[in-house]
Scaffold this motif. Sequence first.
Motif, PDB file in Angstrom:
ATOM      1  N   ASP A 118       1.550  -0.733   8.950  1.00 59.00           N
ATOM      2  CA  ASP A 118       2.922  -0.756   8.423  1.00 59.00           C
ATOM      3  C   ASP A 118       3.723  -1.949   8.919  1.00 59.00           C
ATOM      4  O   ASP A 118       3.563  -2.407  10.061  1.00 59.00           O
ATOM      5  N   ASP A 148      15.694  -7.665   1.193  1.00 61.01           N
ATOM      6  CA  ASP A 148      15.577  -7.624  -0.264  1.00 61.01           C
ATOM      7  C   ASP A 148      14.529  -8.602  -0.794  1.00 61.01           C
ATOM      8  O   ASP A 148      13.927  -8.371  -1.838  1.00 61.01           O
ATOM      9  N   GLU A 160      11.619   4.358   2.183  1.00 61.11           N
ATOM     10  CA  GLU A 160      10.955   3.973   0.935  1.00 61.11           C
ATOM     11  C   GLU A 160       9.959   2.852   1.153  1.00 61.11           C
ATOM     12  O   GLU A 160      10.252   1.907   1.890  1.00 61.11           O
ATOM     13  N   GLN A 161       8.836   2.937   0.474  1.00 59.00           N
ATOM     14  CA  GLN A 161       7.908   1.807   0.443  1.00 59.00           C
ATOM     15  C   GLN A 161       8.506   0.754  -0.481  1.00 59.00           C
ATOM     16  O   GLN A 161       9.182   1.102  -1.450  1.00 59.00           O
ATOM     17  N   GLU A 162       8.286  -0.514  -0.213  1.00 55.78           N
ATOM     18  CA  GLU A 162       8.839  -1.595  -1.027  1.00 55.78           C
ATOM     19  C   GLU A 162      10.325  -1.385  -1.300  1.00 55.78           C
ATOM     20  O   GLU A 162      10.794  -1.475  -2.432  1.00 55.78           O
ATOM     21  N   GLY A 163      11.050  -1.062  -0.235  1.00 57.34           N
ATOM     22  CA  GLY A 163      12.467  -0.725  -0.384  1.00 57.34           C
ATOM     23  C   GLY A 163      13.373  -1.937  -0.390  1.00 57.34           C
ATOM     24  O   GLY A 163      12.940  -3.078  -0.238  1.00 57.34           O
ATOM     25  N   GLN A 164      14.643  -1.655  -0.610  1.00 58.72           N
ATOM     26  CA  GLN A 164      15.673  -2.686  -0.532  1.00 58.72           C
ATOM     27  C   GLN A 164      16.687  -2.276   0.519  1.00 58.72           C
ATOM     28  O   GLN A 164      16.705  -1.135   0.975  1.00 58.72           O
ATOM     29  N   ARG A 209      20.176   1.093  -1.750  1.00 54.96           N
ATOM     30  CA  ARG A 209      19.611   1.665  -2.961  1.00 54.96           C
ATOM     31  C   ARG A 209      20.619   1.411  -4.082  1.00 54.96           C
ATOM     32  O   ARG A 209      21.813   1.261  -3.817  1.00 54.96           O
ATOM     33  N   VAL A 230      11.695  -9.492   0.948  1.00 51.86           N
ATOM     34  CA  VAL A 230      10.354  -9.153   1.424  1.00 51.86           C
ATOM     35  C   VAL A 230       9.795  -7.903   0.741  1.00 51.86           C
ATOM     36  O   VAL A 230       8.594  -7.811   0.478  1.00 51.86           O
ATOM     37  N   ARG A 231      10.647  -6.931   0.432  1.00 51.31           N
ATOM     38  CA  ARG A 231      10.245  -5.688  -0.232  1.00 51.31           C
ATOM     39  C   ARG A 231       9.100  -4.972   0.491  1.00 51.31           C
ATOM     40  O   ARG A 231       8.028  -4.729  -0.075  1.00 51.31           O
ATOM     41  N   ARG A 232       9.332  -4.636   1.733  1.00 46.30           N
ATOM     42  CA  ARG A 232       8.373  -3.802   2.463  1.00 46.30           C
ATOM     43  C   ARG A 232       9.034  -2.445   2.720  1.00 46.30           C
ATOM     44  O   ARG A 232      10.099  -2.154   2.197  1.00 46.30           O
ATOM     45  N   ARG A 233       8.391  -1.622   3.551  1.00 45.65           N
ATOM     46  CA  ARG A 233       8.958  -0.300   3.813  1.00 45.65           C
ATOM     47  C   ARG A 233      10.328  -0.428   4.483  1.00 45.65           C
ATOM     48  O   ARG A 233      10.492  -1.231   5.411  1.00 45.65           O
TER      49      ARG A 233
END
Length: 251
Positions: free
Chosen positions: A48, A220, A238-242, A245, A222-225
Amino acid sequence: MSVALAQRPALASDPALRPVISFHGVGKTYPSGTVALRDIDLAIYQRDFVFLVGASGAGKSTLVRLLIRDEPASSGRIFVDGQEVTRMSRRRLPKLRRKFGIVFQDYKLLATLTVGQNVAFALQVTRPGQRHMREKVEETLWIVGLEDKIDKFPDELSGGEQQRVAIARALVTRPRIFLADEPTGNLDPDTSWGIVQLLLQINHRGTTVLMATHNREVVDLVRRRVIAIEGGRVIRDEQEGQYLREGETTV
Ligand SMILES: Nc1ncnc2c1ncn2[C@@H]1O[C@H](COP(=O)(O)OP(=O)(O)O)[C@@H](O)[C@H]1O
Ligand SMILES: [Mg+2]
């Protein structure tokens, strides 16, 4: 507000399925009476890369401190590598802390030591031979792109370079888990981006990375967890979160 947990913590007996880090109903109230964390449940796995986001005072640094037992939890249980941190004897804390590489917003480099000596300093606990030590320091400075600065002093480097030295010092012991608490807090956007790229590269080599930040741009891009905390609670995972939300205006 609904809480979306990406992964529920599980007390799995198979080490391959076991989280590297898990929190089970963890709370923290400081002696002053401030409730910094409430009922935290989370599981982080070996590969992760996690952004821990939230406003100032949300509880990010407290979560990091509990993980390395710099502060005791007030309730709940925390496990690292299958061992219960919340019940660990003082005698075992140095061994726990050697699992972590840690960097902070301020680089905490020793001003009277060169770059190479600052990095080598972290190796003294493990006491490798002199030649082996030099090799490790050079290799690690190469990873962070500072192999040509080995004999410079910290005040001869830019902020971004000093943070890279701090990362090299945290990395030289080859920790299993890398913790970064606001590592880009003092850096301009371009330099911050370089630091995050470096953390992603460290993660790519198999190290678990947990980065506490309120750097919205970086998160925003990188879009990782993303684990968002507010008022000491996990409000989103969230996975690929910002950073925010859709519809949210603040974290
Ligand atoms: N050592 C401390 N003693 C008392 N309260 C603290 C201490 N450290 C942090 N706090 C409080 O705990 C809350 C969470 O702080 P912190 O974990 O530092 O948040 P963050 O890192 O997200 O800014 C805040 O209300 C803060 O004032
Ligand atoms: Mg903090």
